[in-house]
Design a protein around this motif. Structure first.
Motif, PDB file in Angstrom:
ATOM      1  N   ASN A   5      -0.835   6.358   6.907  1.00  0.00           N
ATOM      2  CA  ASN A   5      -0.329   6.945   8.141  1.00  0.00           C
ATOM      3  C   ASN A   5      -0.481   5.920   9.267  1.00  0.00           C
ATOM      4  O   ASN A   5      -1.322   6.062  10.160  1.00  0.00           O
ATOM      5  CB  ASN A   5      -1.076   8.238   8.468  1.00  0.00           C
ATOM      6  CG  ASN A   5      -0.533   8.911   9.717  1.00  0.00           C
ATOM      7  OD1 ASN A   5       0.615   8.681  10.101  1.00  0.00           O
ATOM      8  ND2 ASN A   5      -1.356   9.740  10.343  1.00  0.00           N
ATOM      9  N   VAL A   6       0.325   4.851   9.170  1.00  0.00           N
ATOM     10  CA  VAL A   6       0.238   3.749  10.130  1.00  0.00           C
ATOM     11  C   VAL A   6       1.570   3.635  10.864  1.00  0.00           C
ATOM     12  O   VAL A   6       2.484   2.926  10.423  1.00  0.00           O
ATOM     13  CB  VAL A   6      -0.105   2.418   9.440  1.00  0.00           C
ATOM     14  CG1 VAL A   6      -0.400   1.342  10.495  1.00  0.00           C
ATOM     15  CG2 VAL A   6      -1.291   2.577   8.500  1.00  0.00           C
ATOM     16  N   LEU A  25       0.819  -1.208   0.000  1.00  0.00           N
ATOM     17  CA  LEU A  25       0.000   0.000   0.000  1.00  0.00           C
ATOM     18  C   LEU A  25       0.855   1.262   0.000  1.00  0.00           C
ATOM     19  O   LEU A  25       0.525   2.252  -0.664  1.00  0.00           O
ATOM     20  CB  LEU A  25      -0.938  -0.021   1.205  1.00  0.00           C
ATOM     21  CG  LEU A  25      -2.030  -1.094   1.158  1.00  0.00           C
ATOM     22  CD1 LEU A  25      -2.715  -1.233   2.510  1.00  0.00           C
ATOM     23  CD2 LEU A  25      -3.054  -0.773   0.074  1.00  0.00           C
ATOM     24  N   THR A  26       1.960   1.227   0.715  1.00  0.00           N
ATOM     25  CA  THR A  26       2.866   2.383   0.722  1.00  0.00           C
ATOM     26  C   THR A  26       3.414   2.637  -0.676  1.00  0.00           C
ATOM     27  O   THR A  26       3.481   3.787  -1.136  1.00  0.00           O
ATOM     28  CB  THR A  26       4.016   2.145   1.707  1.00  0.00           C
ATOM     29  OG1 THR A  26       3.480   1.980   3.028  1.00  0.00           O
ATOM     30  CG2 THR A  26       4.987   3.320   1.708  1.00  0.00           C
ATOM     31  N   ASN A  27       3.799   1.579  -1.360  1.00  0.00           N
ATOM     32  CA  ASN A  27       4.326   1.721  -2.724  1.00  0.00           C
ATOM     33  C   ASN A  27       3.268   2.251  -3.688  1.00  0.00           C
ATOM     34  O   ASN A  27       3.567   3.064  -4.570  1.00  0.00           O
ATOM     35  CB  ASN A  27       4.867   0.388  -3.223  1.00  0.00           C
ATOM     36  CG  ASN A  27       6.141  -0.033  -2.526  1.00  0.00           C
ATOM     37  OD1 ASN A  27       6.858   0.800  -1.963  1.00  0.00           O
ATOM     38  ND2 ASN A  27       6.447  -1.319  -2.539  1.00  0.00           N
ATOM     39  N   VAL A  28       2.036   1.816  -3.530  1.00  0.00           N
ATOM     40  CA  VAL A  28       0.960   2.256  -4.422  1.00  0.00           C
ATOM     41  C   VAL A  28       0.736   3.759  -4.312  1.00  0.00           C
ATOM     42  O   VAL A  28       0.565   4.463  -5.315  1.00  0.00           O
ATOM     43  CB  VAL A  28      -0.346   1.492  -4.107  1.00  0.00           C
ATOM     44  CG1 VAL A  28      -1.544   2.161  -4.791  1.00  0.00           C
ATOM     45  CG2 VAL A  28      -0.231   0.041  -4.549  1.00  0.00           C
ATOM     46  N   PHE A  29       0.758   4.282  -3.090  1.00  0.00           N
ATOM     47  CA  PHE A  29       0.388   5.680  -2.875  1.00  0.00           C
ATOM     48  C   PHE A  29       1.585   6.599  -2.627  1.00  0.00           C
ATOM     49  O   PHE A  29       1.396   7.795  -2.383  1.00  0.00           O
ATOM     50  CB  PHE A  29      -0.591   5.778  -1.701  1.00  0.00           C
ATOM     51  CG  PHE A  29      -1.920   5.130  -1.968  1.00  0.00           C
ATOM     52  CD1 PHE A  29      -2.871   5.771  -2.746  1.00  0.00           C
ATOM     53  CD2 PHE A  29      -2.216   3.873  -1.464  1.00  0.00           C
ATOM     54  CE1 PHE A  29      -4.100   5.178  -3.015  1.00  0.00           C
ATOM     55  CE2 PHE A  29      -3.442   3.264  -1.722  1.00  0.00           C
ATOM     56  CZ  PHE A  29      -4.378   3.923  -2.504  1.00  0.00           C
ATOM     57  N   SER A  30       2.788   6.061  -2.697  1.00  0.00           N
ATOM     58  CA  SER A  30       3.977   6.824  -2.296  1.00  0.00           C
ATOM     59  C   SER A  30       4.199   8.084  -3.121  1.00  0.00           C
ATOM     60  O   SER A  30       4.645   9.106  -2.594  1.00  0.00           O
ATOM     61  CB  SER A  30       5.224   5.945  -2.366  1.00  0.00           C
ATOM     62  OG  SER A  30       5.415   5.462  -3.685  1.00  0.00           O
ATOM     63  N   GLU A  31       3.901   8.050  -4.400  1.00  0.00           N
ATOM     64  CA  GLU A  31       4.194   9.200  -5.254  1.00  0.00           C
ATOM     65  C   GLU A  31       3.061  10.213  -5.269  1.00  0.00           C
ATOM     66  O   GLU A  31       3.275  11.400  -5.078  1.00  0.00           O
ATOM     67  CB  GLU A  31       4.509   8.724  -6.674  1.00  0.00           C
ATOM     68  CG  GLU A  31       5.818   7.960  -6.789  1.00  0.00           C
ATOM     69  CD  GLU A  31       6.172   7.666  -8.229  1.00  0.00           C
ATOM     70  OE1 GLU A  31       5.490   8.205  -9.134  1.00  0.00           O
ATOM     71  OE2 GLU A  31       7.137   6.914  -8.453  1.00  0.00           O
ATOM     72  N   GLU A  32       1.829   9.730  -5.505  1.00  0.00           N
ATOM     73  CA  GLU A  32       0.725  10.663  -5.721  1.00  0.00           C
ATOM     74  C   GLU A  32       0.016  11.081  -4.438  1.00  0.00           C
ATOM     75  O   GLU A  32      -0.513  12.194  -4.355  1.00  0.00           O
ATOM     76  CB  GLU A  32      -0.288  10.047  -6.697  1.00  0.00           C
ATOM     77  CG  GLU A  32       0.275   9.868  -8.105  1.00  0.00           C
ATOM     78  CD  GLU A  32      -0.780   9.411  -9.083  1.00  0.00           C
ATOM     79  OE1 GLU A  32      -1.962   9.302  -8.680  1.00  0.00           O
ATOM     80  OE2 GLU A  32      -0.434   9.161 -10.248  1.00  0.00           O
ATOM     81  N   ALA A  33      -0.033  10.185  -3.440  1.00  0.00           N
ATOM     82  CA  ALA A  33      -0.792  10.519  -2.230  1.00  0.00           C
ATOM     83  C   ALA A  33      -0.204   9.817  -1.010  1.00  0.00           C
ATOM     84  O   ALA A  33      -0.872   8.998  -0.378  1.00  0.00           O
ATOM     85  CB  ALA A  33      -2.259  10.148  -2.417  1.00  0.00           C
TER      86      ALA A  33
END
Length: 451
Positions: free
Chosen positions: A110-111, A97-105
């Motif tokens: 926030n875990v 999940l971090t990789n999926v959203f790392s660039e755009e959002a």
């Protein structure tokens, strides 16, 4: 386990609503238009423009996918807590999940370390930190996790099926009523209810395009799913939890875990829940020690109060016909669904409707879109009752194939036979254990107790 209340029993009398009204109501609910009867002041407070905090309970592939879809519903949605029995699965999900959203959002994830919970009780802490809870553990745990979330006043997305035995189904129905009273939103991952091709077909069935459905065939025939072999360091509880698909208390058997989708469509389109089930099944291909106790094929005949009969088949056998679809015969024509298509034909073969799926939203995403929109708009969606009753329908099918007997709706609903452990801990014994050769007890028609 106590018997259902009079109110619950009344709710399960299918004859109190006509088939046409059932289909019409289902069509409205599928479109996200069913709003609870409570006034807005009696509902959970809508979040408005505030950030909606999400907790993920169950960090496997489906849970990770559901979390990604929840976070993709728009601005102001943030994952703040995660829980899983195993730390490695939690870490894999967090990394994905971090990789999926790392660039755009990146703000959507926030875990912190102190919000990552493991073991059998970690779900309690995770639920307490969120506004919206995703429940995606093996389904045997669903009634316990659902009760915790609703008692805590949280909105819920939960995967199907909703239990693996009748006491669990009754618990879910009871908690679903609490969700109604509290004005909480509950979406169940029977995503065909959020798929345009099915909604359009249902609308036309409700309008009388093909008359009343009198029979049908529903399928989930495939090569099967993953197997996780036993590791030398694992005790019995950990092994079964890792290889959960092959144990009834955790999975419910594949007639419940997968084929529930197609069985649910039959209930939905016919506008009733079946009055009885009878069938057969067994193990022919999937017979190893790591295949636990479940069958590799089921064939069930569901009979509905109106007289409609649906033949249900599901199979996990390689190199055989694969088919995941539904087909129905009606008094005035036929209904064919598969993938993202829907075709309605008259009795003489003329096409009455053929769905064009171009531009349709992904139903897995759409169910989250509608959940989060309802929360923000102060509306209410509650899929619990249908999710529980379709779970019971699939359970009836399992009872029928395991026993070789005719199983009625009311006797299935009121069964006190629990398949769940008395204790949840790594040291506890699961409900089934292997014999001296490493094999597990497998249901035997004519001998196995199911009620």
């Amino acid at each position: 386990m106590s018997t259902p209340t009079d109110k619950q029993t009344d709710n399960n009398q299918r004859q109190t609503i006509s088939r046409k009204d059932f289909v019409k109501a289902s069509s409205l609910a599928a479109g996200g238009l069913m709003v609870g009867s409570l006034p807005l002041s009696g509902r959970a407070r809508p979040a408005g423009a505030a950030t909606l905090k999400v907790a993920l309970v169950g960090c496997g592939g489906r849970g990770t996918g559901a979390a990604r879809q929840a976070l993709s519903t728009g601005e102001g949605v943030q994952l703040v807590a995660m829980a899983d029995a195993f730390r490695d699965r939690l870490d894999d999900s967090f990394e994905t999940l971090t990789n999926v959203f790392s660039e755009e959002a990146p703000e959507k994830i926030n875990v912190p370390e102190e919000h990552k919970f493991t073991g059998f009780d970690g779900y309690r802490e995770a639920i307490g930190l969120a506004d919206v809870v995703i429940l995606a553990t093996p389904p045997g745990f669903r009634p316990y996790h659902f009760e915790e979330a609703i008692d805590a006043g949280k909105h819920v997305f939960m995967e199907k099926p909703l239990a693996t035995d009748a006491p669990g189904v009754r618990k879910v129905l009871e908690v679903g009523e609490k969700a109604d009273q509290k004005g909480l939103n509950v979406v169940v991952g029977l995503q065909r209810h959020y798929q345009n091709s099915y909604r359009e077909a249902l609308q036309r069935i409700g309008d009388g395009a093909v008359g009343d459905i009198v029979s049908g065939q529903v399928y989930w025939n495939s090569a099967g799913v993953w197997v996780r072999p036993r590791e030398p360091h694992q005790n019995e509880m950990e092994y079964q939890m890792r290889n959960w698909y092959y144990f009834v208390w955790l999975c419910g058997d594949h007639i419940m875990e997968q084929h529930i989708h197609n069985i649910d469509v039959a209930n939905w389109f016919i506008g009733e829940y079946p009055s009885s089930a009878q069938g057969m099944g067994g193990r022919e291909i999937r017979t190893g020690r790591d295949h636990g106790q479940i069958f590799d094929h089921h064939f069930v005949e569901f009979t509905y109060p109106s007289g409609a009969v649906v033949a249900s088949q599901c199979r996990h056998q390689p190199d055989t016909m694969n088919r995941v679809a539904e087909f129905f015969q009606a008094t005035g024509g036929t209904v064919d669904t598969a993938g993202d298509r829907a075709v309605l034909k008259s009795r003489d073969g003329q096409t009455l409707y053929e769905h064009d799926a171009e531009g349709d939203p992904n139903p897995y995403q759409q169910e989250h879109n509608e959940l989060f929109a309802a929360i923000r708009n102060g509306e209410q969606i509650n899929d619990t009752e249908n999710g529980a009753k379709s779970t019971l329908t699939a359970l009836m099918g399992r009872m029928a194939t395991y026993s070789g007997k005719v199983i009625g709706w009311e006797e299935a609903l009121n069964s006190d036979l629990s398949v769940m452990p008395e204790e949840f801990s790594w040291e506890a014994a699961p409900p089934v254990v292997p014999d001296e050769t490493g094999f597990y007890p497998v249901p035997v028609p004519g001998q196995t107790k199911v009620l």
